[in-house]
Design an enzyme around this catalytic site. Structure first.
Site, PDB file in Angstrom:
ATOM      1  N   ARG A  33      -0.851 -47.860  52.675  1.00 48.79           N
ATOM      2  CA  ARG A  33      -2.278 -47.897  53.028  1.00 48.79           C
ATOM      3  C   ARG A  33      -2.564 -47.019  54.241  1.00 48.79           C
ATOM      4  O   ARG A  33      -3.558 -46.298  54.273  1.00 48.79           O
ATOM      5  CB  ARG A  33      -2.741 -49.333  53.274  1.00 48.79           C
ATOM      6  CG  ARG A  33      -2.743 -50.177  52.009  1.00 48.79           C
ATOM      7  CD  ARG A  33      -3.097 -51.629  52.275  1.00 48.79           C
ATOM      8  NE  ARG A  33      -2.120 -52.209  53.185  1.00 48.79           N
ATOM      9  CZ  ARG A  33      -2.405 -53.080  54.147  1.00 48.79           C
ATOM     10  NH1 ARG A  33      -3.640 -53.492  54.332  1.00 48.79           N
ATOM     11  NH2 ARG A  33      -1.458 -53.555  54.925  1.00 48.79           N
ATOM     12  N   ASN A  51      -3.924 -54.109  49.668  1.00 48.45           N
ATOM     13  CA  ASN A  51      -2.828 -54.682  48.892  1.00 48.45           C
ATOM     14  C   ASN A  51      -3.373 -55.718  47.919  1.00 48.45           C
ATOM     15  O   ASN A  51      -4.274 -56.486  48.256  1.00 48.45           O
ATOM     16  CB  ASN A  51      -1.812 -55.359  49.811  1.00 48.45           C
ATOM     17  CG  ASN A  51      -0.981 -54.380  50.603  1.00 48.45           C
ATOM     18  OD1 ASN A  51      -0.847 -53.215  50.235  1.00 48.45           O
ATOM     19  ND2 ASN A  51      -0.416 -54.839  51.697  1.00 48.45           N
TER      20      ASN A  51
END
Length: 90
Positions: free
Chosen positions: A20, A38
């Site tokens: 990320r 996530n």
């Protein structure tokens, strides 16, 4: 400029490897807005808004991801464009 929205599900070893963070960094380089988060199943959801050409560059990058990840597949769907101000990791 042709702005679009895109939702991508990235599969593989993509959690706990900085995926990320690196996605945010890459998106900002391409002036793409949205988020990366996530999912409980172990995948990462990436929602992007921006110029079609820049989204295409991000999709190409997401196919490989950062060196710390091992991407096994991506699923791409177009979504309505929304104006946002940044790219964040949720």
């Amino acid at each position: 400029m042709d702005n679009i929205g895109c939702k991508v599900i990235v599969s593989g070893i993509v959690q706990a490897v900085g995926f990320r963070y690196f996605t945010c960094r890459e998106a900002r380089l391409h002036y793409v807005m949205g988020h990366a988060k996530n999912l409980q199943c172990g995948d990462v959801e990436v929602v992007m808004y921006g110029p079609r050409e820049q989204i295409a560059k991000m999709l190409k990058w997401l196919e490989k991801g950062p060196k710390t990840a091992r991407v096994t597949g991506i699923t791409v769907s177009e979504i309505p464009y929304q104006k946002t101000n940044d790219f964040i990791a949720c």
